[in-house]
Every structure is written in C-alpha cells, then in structure tokens.
Design a protein around this motif. Sequence first.
Motif, mmCIF file in Angstrom:
data_model
loop_
_atom_site.group_PDB
_atom_site.id
_atom_site.type_symbol
_atom_site.label_atom_id
_atom_site.label_comp_id
_atom_site.label_asym_id
_atom_site.label_seq_id
_atom_site.Cartn_x
_atom_site.Cartn_y
_atom_site.Cartn_z
ATOM 1 N N ALA A 1 0.834 -1.208 0.000
ATOM 2 C CA ALA A 1 0.000 0.000 0.000
ATOM 3 C C ALA A 1 0.865 1.254 0.000
ATOM 4 O O ALA A 1 0.576 2.220 -0.713
ATOM 5 C CB ALA A 1 -0.934 -0.005 1.213
ATOM 6 N N ILE A 2 1.949 1.252 0.773
ATOM 7 C CA ILE A 2 2.858 2.399 0.797
ATOM 8 C C ILE A 2 3.489 2.608 -0.571
ATOM 9 O O ILE A 2 3.522 3.720 -1.088
ATOM 10 C CB ILE A 2 3.935 2.215 1.894
ATOM 11 C CG1 ILE A 2 3.293 2.309 3.277
ATOM 12 C CG2 ILE A 2 5.060 3.239 1.732
ATOM 13 C CD1 ILE A 2 4.188 1.871 4.412
ATOM 14 N N PHE A 3 3.961 1.535 -1.180
ATOM 15 C CA PHE A 3 4.587 1.639 -2.500
ATOM 16 C C PHE A 3 3.580 2.126 -3.542
ATOM 17 O O PHE A 3 3.931 2.876 -4.443
ATOM 18 C CB PHE A 3 5.167 0.284 -2.928
ATOM 19 C CG PHE A 3 6.586 0.059 -2.486
ATOM 20 C CD1 PHE A 3 7.625 0.086 -3.404
ATOM 21 C CD2 PHE A 3 6.899 -0.191 -1.164
ATOM 22 C CE1 PHE A 3 8.933 -0.120 -3.019
ATOM 23 C CE2 PHE A 3 8.205 -0.407 -0.762
ATOM 24 C CZ PHE A 3 9.228 -0.366 -1.691
ATOM 25 N N ARG A 4 2.313 1.727 -3.432
ATOM 26 C CA ARG A 4 1.291 2.122 -4.413
ATOM 27 C C ARG A 4 0.883 3.577 -4.283
ATOM 28 O O ARG A 4 0.558 4.225 -5.272
ATOM 29 C CB ARG A 4 0.042 1.252 -4.260
ATOM 30 C CG ARG A 4 0.006 0.012 -5.071
ATOM 31 C CD ARG A 4 -1.387 -0.619 -5.119
ATOM 32 N NE ARG A 4 -2.144 -0.535 -3.893
ATOM 33 C CZ ARG A 4 -2.075 -1.403 -2.884
ATOM 34 N NH1 ARG A 4 -1.262 -2.424 -2.951
ATOM 35 N NH2 ARG A 4 -2.820 -1.247 -1.808
ATOM 36 N N THR A 5 0.868 4.110 -3.065
ATOM 37 C CA THR A 5 0.300 5.439 -2.852
ATOM 38 C C THR A 5 1.328 6.556 -2.719
ATOM 39 O O THR A 5 0.938 7.720 -2.701
ATOM 40 C CB THR A 5 -0.600 5.438 -1.593
ATOM 41 O OG1 THR A 5 0.179 5.059 -0.459
ATOM 42 C CG2 THR A 5 -1.775 4.480 -1.766
ATOM 43 N N ALA A 6 2.581 6.248 -2.632
ATOM 44 C CA ALA A 6 3.615 7.286 -2.506
ATOM 45 C C ALA A 6 3.689 8.104 -3.794
ATOM 46 O O ALA A 6 3.464 7.596 -4.883
ATOM 47 C CB ALA A 6 4.968 6.652 -2.212
ATOM 48 N N HIS A 7 4.022 9.378 -3.645
ATOM 49 C CA HIS A 7 4.121 10.279 -4.800
ATOM 50 C C HIS A 7 5.563 10.515 -5.219
ATOM 51 O O HIS A 7 5.888 11.524 -5.839
ATOM 52 C CB HIS A 7 3.430 11.600 -4.499
ATOM 53 C CG HIS A 7 1.967 11.443 -4.292
ATOM 54 N ND1 HIS A 7 1.089 11.183 -5.313
ATOM 55 C CD2 HIS A 7 1.223 11.448 -3.156
ATOM 56 C CE1 HIS A 7 -0.133 11.060 -4.838
ATOM 57 N NE2 HIS A 7 -0.083 11.214 -3.529
ATOM 58 N N ALA A 8 6.412 9.595 -4.869
ATOM 59 C CA ALA A 8 7.815 9.609 -5.277
ATOM 60 C C ALA A 8 8.163 8.170 -5.630
ATOM 61 O O ALA A 8 7.470 7.227 -5.218
ATOM 62 C CB ALA A 8 8.701 10.095 -4.139
ATOM 63 N N ILE B 1 13.082 8.756 -4.570
ATOM 64 C CA ILE B 1 13.533 9.604 -5.667
ATOM 65 C C ILE B 1 12.387 10.520 -6.095
ATOM 66 O O ILE B 1 11.330 10.047 -6.508
ATOM 67 C CB ILE B 1 13.999 8.748 -6.867
ATOM 68 C CG1 ILE B 1 15.069 7.744 -6.421
ATOM 69 C CG2 ILE B 1 14.484 9.636 -8.007
ATOM 70 C CD1 ILE B 1 15.394 6.684 -7.455
ATOM 71 N N TYR B 2 12.625 11.823 -5.963
ATOM 72 C CA TYR B 2 11.648 12.815 -6.383
ATOM 73 C C TYR B 2 12.127 13.476 -7.665
ATOM 74 O O TYR B 2 13.279 13.882 -7.756
ATOM 75 C CB TYR B 2 11.499 13.924 -5.328
ATOM 76 C CG TYR B 2 10.872 13.484 -4.037
ATOM 77 C CD1 TYR B 2 9.488 13.477 -3.884
ATOM 78 C CD2 TYR B 2 11.667 13.089 -2.968
ATOM 79 C CE1 TYR B 2 8.911 13.079 -2.694
ATOM 80 C CE2 TYR B 2 11.095 12.695 -1.773
ATOM 81 C CZ TYR B 2 9.717 12.694 -1.640
ATOM 82 O OH TYR B 2 9.151 12.305 -0.462
ATOM 83 N N ASP B 3 11.224 13.590 -8.632
ATOM 84 C CA ASP B 3 11.510 14.366 -9.837
ATOM 85 C C ASP B 3 11.168 15.812 -9.504
ATOM 86 O O ASP B 3 10.005 16.156 -9.292
ATOM 87 C CB ASP B 3 10.659 13.858 -11.002
ATOM 88 C CG ASP B 3 10.911 14.606 -12.299
ATOM 89 O OD1 ASP B 3 11.538 15.691 -12.271
ATOM 90 O OD2 ASP B 3 10.470 14.112 -13.348
ATOM 91 N N ILE B 4 12.189 16.653 -9.411
ATOM 92 C CA ILE B 4 11.989 18.063 -9.033
ATOM 93 C C ILE B 4 12.244 18.992 -10.220
ATOM 94 O O ILE B 4 12.505 20.185 -10.033
ATOM 95 C CB ILE B 4 12.873 18.442 -7.823
ATOM 96 C CG1 ILE B 4 14.357 18.223 -8.122
ATOM 97 C CG2 ILE B 4 12.434 17.690 -6.575
ATOM 98 C CD1 ILE B 4 15.299 18.806 -7.077
ATOM 99 N N THR B 5 12.132 18.461 -11.420
ATOM 100 C CA THR B 5 12.418 19.245 -12.619
ATOM 101 C C THR B 5 11.544 20.486 -12.698
ATOM 102 O O THR B 5 12.046 21.592 -12.941
ATOM 103 C CB THR B 5 12.226 18.380 -13.879
ATOM 104 O OG1 THR B 5 13.012 17.193 -13.744
ATOM 105 C CG2 THR B 5 12.636 19.128 -15.130
#
Length: 149
Positions: free
Chosen positions: A17-24, A136-140
């Motif tokens: 559930a954590i892996f599915r709902t994280a936004h990173a 890992i966050y995409d901060i572009t």
Amino acid sequence: MNKENIALEKAEKLTDAIFRTAHAYIVLIDDDFVVLKTNYYTLTDTIAALEKKRLGDLLHCSNAMCAPGGCGTGEMCGFCPIRKAIQQTLDTHADFRNLRTSLDIMEEGENRIRIDVSISGSYFPIGGNPGALLTIYDITELTKSKAED
C-alpha cells in the motif's frame, strides 16, 4: 495459518500500500544496485519488466542505456553522484538525504532529456545482505520555476 504468517502477510500488504500510494519513486535495491521492489511502474503507468534491472536501467539513465553491460558498466558511472552516495550508504550504513542532481535519461525514440532529482537513501539489509531503500523525487518543474523567478 499461524500468528507469524498472519503478521508477515499484514506487513506485506502495508508495504504494498505504501509503494502504491507514494508520490515519489520508492526503490529497494541490493548491493549490486539490482531493483528488488519499486513503485516506478505504477507511477509511470508502464508494464513491469520480467527481468531484474539495476537502478540506472530502471530509470533509463543515458549512461546505462549506452553501456553494453547496462547500469554500473558505463564509462561515466564512476563519476555518478547518485551511485557514489548509494555505494557509501551500502558501505557505511549511513543514510543520505536530499541529494540534488541532474540525470540524463533516454525517452522512447532515443531522445535524451535532463531531469532534476532529489534522492534520499537509507541502509536496508535484506536477508542479512546489504541493501538500500531509496526515495527519488523528480523536481524538474520545481527547479525550472525557481530559475524563472
């Protein structure tokens, strides 16, 4: 089913559930940078590869894509700040936070684009062997908007 199996099943469901709902991107790797678990495919709406991939192969790092052996075998891999930070975590068991760097990736059709990322990593042993849990966050977009200000 005994209590230990029930507890393990609950823990696996929670982790999923954590892996599915994280936004990173969340990536669990072993000490050879092989991806053991990730939400990358869910977030990118792509089909998971059947074969195991190393981190750079998963992220389509241009250095990995151009090296015959993939991630970790390219001429520039030794200079990669991401690889260095992860290797230090694997060696020393010390976490790192908010490593900001750029990553050249290959899009479909061999287009090379640069994205900005912020990566954090924690030592995470797996079955008694070294491993790391990465966020890992995409901060572009964030870095582009700050540059415009």
